[in-house]
Design a protein around this motif. Sequence first.
Motif, short mmCIF file in Angstrom:
data_model
loop_
_atom_site.label_atom_id
_atom_site.label_comp_id
_atom_site.label_asym_id
_atom_site.label_seq_id
_atom_site.Cartn_x
_atom_site.Cartn_y
_atom_site.Cartn_z
N ALA D 201 23.52 54.00 -28.76
CA ALA D 201 23.24 53.69 -27.29
C ALA D 201 22.00 53.30 -27.32
N ALA D 202 20.92 54.00 -27.80
CA ALA D 202 19.63 53.78 -27.57
C ALA D 202 19.19 52.44 -27.90
N CYS D 203 19.78 51.88 -29.48
CA CYS D 203 19.50 50.68 -29.98
C CYS D 203 20.29 49.73 -29.15
N ARG D 204 21.27 49.84 -28.37
CA ARG D 204 21.85 48.93 -27.37
C ARG D 204 21.26 48.94 -25.85
N GLY D 205 20.28 49.45 -25.81
CA GLY D 205 19.41 49.41 -24.70
C GLY D 205 19.60 50.37 -23.54
N VAL D 206 20.49 51.32 -23.88
CA VAL D 206 20.85 52.15 -22.91
C VAL D 206 19.70 53.17 -22.70
N PRO D 207 19.25 53.46 -21.41
CA PRO D 207 18.18 54.37 -21.42
C PRO D 207 18.56 55.80 -21.29
N ILE D 208 18.40 56.24 -22.68
CA ILE D 208 19.23 57.52 -22.84
C ILE D 208 19.04 58.57 -21.95
N PHE D 209 17.65 59.06 -21.63
CA PHE D 209 17.33 60.09 -20.87
C PHE D 209 17.45 59.75 -19.54
N ARG D 210 17.47 58.69 -18.82
CA ARG D 210 17.54 58.25 -17.56
C ARG D 210 19.23 58.65 -17.17
N THR D 211 19.96 58.15 -18.24
CA THR D 211 21.25 58.40 -17.99
C THR D 211 21.83 59.72 -18.16
N ARG D 212 21.23 60.54 -19.20
CA ARG D 212 21.60 62.02 -18.94
C ARG D 212 21.12 62.65 -17.80
N LEU D 213 19.90 62.37 -17.46
CA LEU D 213 19.29 62.92 -16.23
C LEU D 213 20.29 62.45 -15.01
N LEU D 214 20.75 61.39 -14.95
CA LEU D 214 21.61 61.05 -13.67
C LEU D 214 22.79 61.98 -13.77
N ALA D 215 23.42 62.05 -14.96
CA ALA D 215 24.74 62.97 -14.80
C ALA D 215 24.29 64.30 -14.60
N PHE D 216 23.26 64.92 -15.07
CA PHE D 216 22.74 66.11 -14.77
C PHE D 216 22.53 66.33 -13.19
N VAL D 217 21.67 65.56 -12.77
CA VAL D 217 21.38 65.45 -11.02
C VAL D 217 22.67 65.42 -10.30
N CYS D 218 23.36 64.58 -10.58
CA CYS D 218 24.63 64.26 -9.95
C CYS D 218 25.51 65.78 -10.01
N GLY D 219 25.86 66.17 -11.09
CA GLY D 219 26.47 67.39 -11.35
C GLY D 219 25.93 68.45 -10.49
N ALA D 220 24.56 68.66 -10.30
CA ALA D 220 24.14 69.55 -9.64
C ALA D 220 24.17 69.36 -8.20
N LEU D 221 24.08 68.30 -7.63
CA LEU D 221 24.29 67.89 -6.34
C LEU D 221 25.51 68.23 -5.74
N PHE D 222 26.67 68.08 -6.53
CA PHE D 222 27.82 68.48 -6.03
C PHE D 222 28.42 69.84 -6.26
N ALA D 223 27.62 70.32 -7.22
CA ALA D 223 28.01 71.83 -7.62
C ALA D 223 27.38 72.70 -6.14
N SER D 224 26.26 72.09 -5.81
CA SER D 224 25.64 72.82 -4.62
C SER D 224 26.40 72.61 -3.30
N ILE D 225 26.98 71.40 -3.12
CA ILE D 225 27.97 71.23 -2.23
C ILE D 225 29.02 72.43 -2.28
N ALA D 226 29.60 72.48 -3.35
CA ALA D 226 30.70 73.42 -3.65
C ALA D 226 30.11 74.90 -3.22
N GLY D 227 28.90 75.00 -3.67
CA GLY D 227 28.31 76.36 -3.42
C GLY D 227 28.11 76.56 -1.88
#
Lengths: 299, 256, 401, 354
Positions: D201-227
Amino acid sequence: MLTPSYVAQQVINALNIGSIYALVAIGLTVVYGILRLINFAHGDMMTVGAYVALAALTALAMPAVAALLIAMLVVSALGIVIERLAYRPLRGAPEVAMLITSLAISSLIQNGATMTLTAQPRPVRLPAELTQRISALGLSFAVMDVIIIALAIALMVALTLFVQRTTLGIAMRACSENVRVTQLMGIDVNRVIAVAFAISAGLAAAAGVLWTGKFGIVDPFTGFLPGLKAFVAAVIGGIGNIPGAMLGGYLLGFAEVFFVAFMPPEVSGYRDAFVFVLLLIVLLVRPSGLLGAREVNRA
Amino acid sequence: MAVPLLQVHDLAKSFRGVQALQDYRLELGHRELIGVIGPNGAGKTTLFNVLTGVAPATRGRIVFNGQDITRATPDAICRAGIARTFQNIRLFRRLSVLDNVRIGLQAHGRNRLHEVVLRLPGFATQERRLEQQARELLDMLDLAEYAGVQADTLPYGLQRRLEIAIALATRPKLLLLDEPAAGMNPAEAEALMRLIARLHGEHELTIILIEHNMRVVMGVCQRIQVLNYGRLIAEGSPEAIQQDPRVLEAYLGVAA
Amino acid sequence: MSRISGFRLLTVSITFAALAAACAAPPPAARPPAQPQEQPTAPAAETIKIGALYGVTGGMSSIDAPGLNGMKLAAKQINAAGGVLGRQIELIAIDGKTDQTATTNAASEMINVHKVVAIGGLNDSTFALAAGPIAQQAGIPFVTAGATLPTLPEQIGDFFFMAPFGDDAQAYAIADYAIDDLGAKTAYMLVDQAYDFTTALAKFFKERFTGRGGTIVLEDIYKSGDTDFSAQIAKVKALNPQPDVLFISAVPSEAGLTTKQFRDAGLTQPIISGDGFDTPLIAEVAGEVADEVYYSTHAALDNPDPKVQNFVKAYTEEYGRGPENAFAALGYDTLNLIADAIKRAGSADPKAIRDALAATQGFNAVTGEITYQEGKRKPNKSVTIIKVQDGKYSFVKEIKP
Amino acid sequence: MKRLVPLIPIAVVMGLAGLAQSALNDYYQRILAVIAINVILAVSLNLTNGYSGDFSLGHAAFMAIGAYTSAILTLPVRMKAVVLPDLPPWLGQVELPFAVAVVIGSGLAALVAFIVGIPVLRLRGHYLAVATLGLMVIVQVIALNWQPFTRGARGINGLPPFTTLLWAYGWMLVTIAVIWRIVHSSFGRAMMAVREDELAAACRGVPIFRTRLLAFVCGALFASIAGALWAHLITAITPSSFSFLITFNVVAMVVIGGSGSITGSVIGAVLMTLLPELLRRFETALAIGGQPLYGLSQIVVALMMLGVMLFRPQGLMGRRELPEVLAAMGIGVPTRPSRVEAAGEKTAQAQTPG
């Protein structure tokens, strides 16, 4: 407050609790090394071991050593059975699938024990010569404490020798390097994995007996928390690595005891947070744990 | 001649004290096609790994298109215009062929998050464009009929070709091909050779090719570098290389 | 657009899920048959349904399970004696699983599905505070068997009653006992930080002990689930001069552990605590070193009072073992208290039961007399002080409010 | 016109929720609300654990952030003076509407996830799992010790019971819609690429870190709503309300449903909520010798988890979504990659050494 004997006493305390964490962590790491499985039911094997030893001690009036051996044997057998039924069919499945089965096994053990044995905590009374206390040089500890440290170290040494010297042990190490290649070399991987589970469960049982013997109490949830902490210890050390798990276990023991011992009570409530912050720092500096092999990206 | 596309100075890479690559240098002009050969373990793949940021250089400097990329991350290097394939094929195995190519295309031109979440008109346009470009690419590489297929179920030869398609999707100026003919039968290798020549000719790509298949290398390359034990031991035209005693020694293990 | 149609289909599936959920739960008319074990004979009149809400599995089960047994025993005795108002009592016992979601679901199921007229149970305020408001909202009286946070009735509302005394009462009692009978001037405190109960108990103890001129020389904490107290103990040992008493605010699971480890380490001062120490574990875990332990609690099971002895005997006959702890007696009292209120109200109407409960005067319970003073729904009960010596528990004193 | 089509099922779900809210009794409403909350938790956890391939065990931490934030912000001022007297005045004087509090809480959780994610997402695999587990412990310890804001072990109770079915299902639809859209876009493809092969993925230009961070932050956001929804359903929260038991439960929902399938997460959440509740009725009904079989429901659920994993290790749905299942039954258009039936042809399994 910081007298030498106070510090020495706390060191003994930390060694004690660290030894048990180390035993549990090693068991976890042995299996992890081969199957990449975080066995959440590992702590519950401690519980089972403690109950078995308790039954041997009280119902069968066995000597403590025999109870320990029986517990290790029975739980080892249980480990093999669980592996056969719950993990082997999942060989090659996604790692999380095994993780979920281990959670399920953990729930089965906890609730099964609650249903059959009730959740009432049961006292574990060891023979008096084990609980007898020794006071020397301003230090105070039980015979049991010495035994814990000695036995833990003996088991760790035995395991290390086993892994380095015996054919089966070498096969185990080979499996943790690469299961497929090991299989191609004509080694019965199933047998190796079964042995790994037996060892892992046996160590957990020993830790369970020591733990409950030291603290004098067992209930269906006894092992869960130490199991989780051992997972943390194994990861600090570099999961899959036996000396690493040992190191992680002792580090965790020292971190927990020293934080309470040398911090004012107002902040000691933050102990668990401190332990985990420490863990995070370790991981950020060494993302594969202290002794873990850095996974090399091979293109 | 204009500024070279790629300049590599004094490049070295060591793994725990083992020198996998040292004193490597290269000047590569636009639209050149060179080959890198050498026995197994000579450091060819390490060279690609260092060039693409997968394994950062221990020493040296890489300037690509006027930009120092020595310390850049692989994704930044990819977006700067270097694409590669892998010796042992790395696809997004469980995704469709189309998605594989789309991921490559995303290197340039991705949506912004709010466009995605709110499904703004920009999103649909972008998605349509991505899909169209992906299909065009697949068409070009004769993979169009497999667009909806899960990548790892493709036959081996097609997987190789798909990997090239993904690499092309990132719109590279420089393409690094790591043993693209490995495991291919002569007919497949022949087709591959034609493809490489076409990419070089029609699409104005600069290419570095690692290859064991001498027919392929000698057939398409203008210039060849020979690596042995991590060092550059020879460089020159295919004819010159074939005559070079150091090369013969490296390959045959005897002094010529 | 395939994406949009994808989303549409997904939303449809959610709708199905919601529908399935609504259908899966059987309508009230089709509820499962009543528990046969609660009906020794075919009732002539309709049964009076009373909820028994406990965390029978999970972390609270070691004190909640005996509580439920106590309630069941009371129900059995009442039914054997002809029931209340000529009707049999049917206990609806649902497991709260020591989980707030499951506990609130269970409370709601009792009220809305089984139509109970009153609920008793729960020994921890974390769960009482979650389940209580549901009963309050529905106008169903709720009697907590063992949650001792003194402010519970105020916080939840006028349908909430406490069968036990509050933590203030028991903390004051043990503080007074330490000063008056043990002659303590200085105390060490070890507090479990994880429970509402243990922190409140510690707060009230400190208030009384320092209020009466005592000094707290060191205050330390731990978290429930900890098993090793060696670090804390080493700190106490380093104190000079040594404190007169060791106050340990713990729940039963740590009561035995702390006692054993403090004694093993050679600390000999009296250990004092509240009803969290009311567990056979002190003697079982600490064995012969369980000396000089004093705690305040609801009842002494060796109290010669026939009321207490009859309960102990009946419980032993029913379950083949003696009451595990005072929470068994509290569960027993809770159901009897509710039954008494129904009798006095002459009706099984929840509102009438509430009013009768609020008017309870001198109800003679195993755990002491229960009287709700005007407007208060927390009883002023006597506090029992128990001493453990040589691994034996004995009644030492009853402190009247 | 076509753009309005998706509004129909939304209207249907909300209509049903509204109907249920007025027609069903409190018990069934509660169960339905818990289902919606668990769906939010599972779907959002799936973003990391299923799509970007990062195994997070920290979901309960973000739930706690949402729950506490919403509790503090919505508690009536009059009650705050009693319950949380030591709050700073600017907090003690506010009493926000539920929706606003939920949004603020989710923002806060996202911020925490962002700040924590930057160092922690350098870790992979089980190391990341432990680090996120640590995050949960740290949040719990802070909740236990930060008395003026959280009341420590006593927790905050008497929260207004705002969580109606309309709120719960409304937020659930928002969660599913947003996550569905993210997953079916370049972001989702990037996440899956990272999951399948990070290096490639990295060698195809996917910004690895940003992508993982986005998933993590989004997950947190909705978990908070559920909380927040959970807090206002139960009305009493303590630090121990947000323990690893909750995280494990949500992980189980995701895996049983099928990691990498939103439909699967929904199914997993519904199953894992309804099943224990239904089984609980058998505990008393199947009493042996007058002793109800308490614990039976947990045991049956555990056995079911085992069964699903043994016979369908990829989870009930695998990575398939509802549209594909319907397509397989002849409804709609297929979107899932098919497989090449490569008779006699060399496939990837028979790779030659390079």
